[in-house]
Design an enzyme around this catalytic site. Structure first.
Site, PDB file in Angstrom:
ATOM      1  N   HIS A  19       0.841  -1.203   0.000  1.00  0.00           N
ATOM      2  CA  HIS A  19       0.000   0.000   0.000  1.00  0.00           C
ATOM      3  C   HIS A  19       0.876   1.253   0.000  1.00  0.00           C
ATOM      4  O   HIS A  19       0.610   2.209  -0.716  1.00  0.00           O
ATOM      5  CB  HIS A  19      -0.892   0.035   1.250  1.00  0.00           C
ATOM      6  CG  HIS A  19      -1.871  -1.098   1.352  1.00  0.00           C
ATOM      7  ND1 HIS A  19      -1.975  -1.901   2.455  1.00  0.00           N
ATOM      8  CD2 HIS A  19      -2.813  -1.556   0.487  1.00  0.00           C
ATOM      9  CE1 HIS A  19      -2.926  -2.795   2.270  1.00  0.00           C
ATOM     10  NE2 HIS A  19      -3.449  -2.612   1.084  1.00  0.00           N
ATOM     11  N   LYS A  43     -15.914  -8.727   3.587  1.00  0.00           N
ATOM     12  CA  LYS A  43     -14.994  -9.104   4.677  1.00  0.00           C
ATOM     13  C   LYS A  43     -15.669  -8.883   6.018  1.00  0.00           C
ATOM     14  O   LYS A  43     -16.552  -8.025   6.129  1.00  0.00           O
ATOM     15  CB  LYS A  43     -13.725  -8.249   4.604  1.00  0.00           C
ATOM     16  CG  LYS A  43     -12.882  -8.560   3.394  1.00  0.00           C
ATOM     17  CD  LYS A  43     -11.643  -7.684   3.352  1.00  0.00           C
ATOM     18  CE  LYS A  43     -10.793  -8.049   2.138  1.00  0.00           C
ATOM     19  NZ  LYS A  43      -9.688  -7.108   1.962  1.00  0.00           N
ATOM     20  N   ARG A  93      -2.408  -6.053  -8.373  1.00  0.00           N
ATOM     21  CA  ARG A  93      -1.339  -6.989  -8.064  1.00  0.00           C
ATOM     22  C   ARG A  93      -1.160  -8.023  -9.177  1.00  0.00           C
ATOM     23  O   ARG A  93      -0.140  -8.125  -9.788  1.00  0.00           O
ATOM     24  CB  ARG A  93      -1.600  -7.687  -6.736  1.00  0.00           C
ATOM     25  CG  ARG A  93      -1.433  -6.752  -5.547  1.00  0.00           C
ATOM     26  CD  ARG A  93      -1.884  -7.410  -4.280  1.00  0.00           C
ATOM     27  NE  ARG A  93      -3.272  -7.826  -4.389  1.00  0.00           N
ATOM     28  CZ  ARG A  93      -3.877  -8.612  -3.530  1.00  0.00           C
ATOM     29  NH1 ARG A  93      -3.228  -9.103  -2.507  1.00  0.00           N
ATOM     30  NH2 ARG A  93      -5.147  -8.915  -3.695  1.00  0.00           N
ATOM     31  N   SER A 131      -2.785  -8.004   3.255  1.00  0.00           N
ATOM     32  CA  SER A 131      -2.923  -7.753   4.690  1.00  0.00           C
ATOM     33  C   SER A 131      -3.169  -9.066   5.436  1.00  0.00           C
ATOM     34  O   SER A 131      -2.669  -9.266   6.546  1.00  0.00           O
ATOM     35  CB  SER A 131      -4.071  -6.775   4.939  1.00  0.00           C
ATOM     36  OG  SER A 131      -3.811  -5.559   4.285  1.00  0.00           O
TER      37      SER A 131
HETATM   38  N1  COA Z   1       0.224  -4.318  -2.434  1.00  0.00           N
HETATM   39  C1  COA Z   1       0.002  -5.353  -1.630  1.00  0.00           C
HETATM   40  N2  COA Z   1      -1.228  -5.734  -1.235  1.00  0.00           N
HETATM   41  C2  COA Z   1      -2.272  -5.039  -1.692  1.00  0.00           C
HETATM   42  C3  COA Z   1      -2.116  -3.945  -2.556  1.00  0.00           C
HETATM   43  C4  COA Z   1      -0.795  -3.588  -2.924  1.00  0.00           C
HETATM   44  N3  COA Z   1      -0.541  -2.571  -3.737  1.00  0.00           N
HETATM   45  N4  COA Z   1      -3.330  -3.467  -2.857  1.00  0.00           N
HETATM   46  C5  COA Z   1      -4.225  -4.227  -2.214  1.00  0.00           C
HETATM   47  N5  COA Z   1      -3.591  -5.177  -1.503  1.00  0.00           N
HETATM   48  C6  COA Z   1      -4.219  -6.214  -0.700  1.00  0.00           C
HETATM   49  C7  COA Z   1      -4.977  -5.673   0.485  1.00  0.00           C
HETATM   50  O1  COA Z   1      -4.172  -5.638   1.641  1.00  0.00           O
HETATM   51  C8  COA Z   1      -6.094  -6.669   0.623  1.00  0.00           C
HETATM   52  O2  COA Z   1      -5.619  -7.790   1.378  1.00  0.00           O
HETATM   53  P1  COA Z   1      -6.636  -8.668   2.251  1.00  0.00           P
HETATM   54  O3  COA Z   1      -7.695  -9.162   1.291  1.00  0.00           O
HETATM   55  O4  COA Z   1      -5.782  -9.732   2.781  1.00  0.00           O
HETATM   56  O5  COA Z   1      -7.210  -7.730   3.290  1.00  0.00           O
HETATM   57  C9  COA Z   1      -6.350  -7.157  -0.796  1.00  0.00           C
HETATM   58  O6  COA Z   1      -5.183  -6.841  -1.515  1.00  0.00           O
HETATM   59  C10 COA Z   1      -7.521  -6.516  -1.447  1.00  0.00           C
HETATM   60  O7  COA Z   1      -7.346  -5.119  -1.436  1.00  0.00           O
HETATM   61  P2  COA Z   1      -8.393  -4.179  -2.115  1.00  0.00           P
HETATM   62  O8  COA Z   1      -8.753  -4.689  -3.462  1.00  0.00           O
HETATM   63  O9  COA Z   1      -7.899  -2.780  -2.015  1.00  0.00           O
HETATM   64  O10 COA Z   1      -9.687  -4.397  -1.276  1.00  0.00           O
HETATM   65  P3  COA Z   1     -10.022  -3.856   0.133  1.00  0.00           P
HETATM   66  O11 COA Z   1     -10.887  -4.844   0.801  1.00  0.00           O
HETATM   67  O12 COA Z   1      -8.813  -3.474   0.906  1.00  0.00           O
HETATM   68  O13 COA Z   1     -10.855  -2.529  -0.184  1.00  0.00           O
HETATM   69  C11 COA Z   1     -12.797  -1.244  -0.823  1.00  0.00           C
HETATM   70  C12 COA Z   1     -12.036  -2.558  -0.966  1.00  0.00           C
HETATM   71  C13 COA Z   1     -12.967  -0.872   0.656  1.00  0.00           C
HETATM   72  C14 COA Z   1     -12.027  -0.140  -1.532  1.00  0.00           C
HETATM   73  C15 COA Z   1     -14.166  -1.440  -1.515  1.00  0.00           C
HETATM   74  O14 COA Z   1     -14.837  -2.525  -0.929  1.00  0.00           O
HETATM   75  C16 COA Z   1     -15.025  -0.191  -1.394  1.00  0.00           C
HETATM   76  O15 COA Z   1     -14.899   0.706  -2.217  1.00  0.00           O
HETATM   77  N6  COA Z   1     -15.900  -0.135  -0.362  1.00  0.00           N
HETATM   78  C17 COA Z   1     -16.751   1.010  -0.104  1.00  0.00           C
HETATM   79  C18 COA Z   1     -18.226   0.683  -0.412  1.00  0.00           C
HETATM   80  C19 COA Z   1     -18.508   0.864  -1.888  1.00  0.00           C
HETATM   81  O16 COA Z   1     -18.393   1.942  -2.461  1.00  0.00           O
HETATM   82  N7  COA Z   1     -18.916  -0.248  -2.532  1.00  0.00           N
HETATM   83  C20 COA Z   1     -19.175  -0.274  -3.939  1.00  0.00           C
HETATM   84  C21 COA Z   1     -17.905  -0.460  -4.683  1.00  0.00           C
HETATM   85  S1  COA Z   1     -18.244  -0.689  -6.397  1.00  0.00           S
END
Ligand code: COA
Length: 164
Positions: A19, A43, A93, A131
């Site tokens: 991140h 989640k 990723r 994460s």
């Molecule tokens: N390097 C390493 N790991 C990374 C990374 C990077 N550059 N980017 C993401 N990851 C990891 C994260 O740590 C996460 O790991 P985990 O699944 O073990 O927790 C995984 O990849 C997924 O990350 P991401 O795709 O960013 O998902 P998220 O769950 O962290 O976030 C939200 C998703 C919160 C942005 C999304 O659900 C959201 O927008 N929610 C708000 C509600 C909404 O608007 N919903 C409609 C959306 S269309």
């Protein structure tokens, strides 16, 4: 370049070096990057509280001037509108991330046509980082030095050590 505000959303449970890589690169491209802790409906409530996640991100980005940290419980498209943001930044990723990210980007575009989603390719060393992996390794006493920002390493280890 135009005065751009970018939003970097995620659950950050906890923030990792993957991140931080995206945040640092985003901060060079945009005038302001707002890192926002949000919830992912797929989640559970997570391991760290929202306040803990925000604190850990703040500690990790304190050396980058144009980064703000926030949290929001609602739709990303609405948050972007509230903040007058131009861009949503996401890290890609692997190919496996693509379909889900594509779906989210199109949905966010439909909900808020004023904001563009931009994908940065994750650096090779963070390709398989997540994460969940960090939490698993730390809770089993493994070394997470290469995976998390130095400033929060001890906070995570202390918090996840078995028996605490
Ligand atoms: N390097 C390493 N790991 C990374 C990374 C990077 N550059 N980017 C993401 N990851 C990891 C994260 O740590 C996460 O790991 P985990 O699944 O073990 O927790 C995984 O990849 C997924 O990350 P991401 O795709 O960013 O998902 P998220 O769950 O962290 O976030 C939200 C998703 C919160 C942005 C999304 O659900 C959201 O927008 N929610 C708000 C509600 C909404 O608007 N919903 C409609 C959306 S269309």
């Amino acid at each position: 370049m135009k005065n751009t505000v970018a939003i970097y959303p995620g659950s950050f449970d906890p923030i990792t070096l993957g991140h931080l890589d995206i945040i640092s690169r985003g901060a060079k491209m945009f005038n302001k990057v707002i890192v926002v802790v949000m919830s992912n409906v797929h989640k559970n409530s997570g391991c760290f509280t929202i306040d803990e996640r925000v604190e850990m991100i703040k500690k990790s980005v304190s050396h980058i001037e144009n980064v703000e940290v926030d949290h929001f419980d609602g739709l990303l498209a609405n948050y972007a509108a509230n903040k007058n943001a131009d861009v949503i930044v996401k890290g890609l990723r692997a190919v496996t991330d693509f379909e889900y990210e594509f779906q989210m980007a199109l949905t966010n575009k439909k909900l808020n046509p004023d904001v563009e989603t931009i994908f940065l390719t994750t650096s090779a060393e963070n390709m398989y980082l997540s994460s969940s992996m960090v939490k698993q390794i730390a809770s089993m006493g493994g070394d997470i030095t290469d995976f998390v920002p130095h400033a929060i390493h001890n906070d995570i280890v202390k918090r996840l050590k078995k028996g605490d």
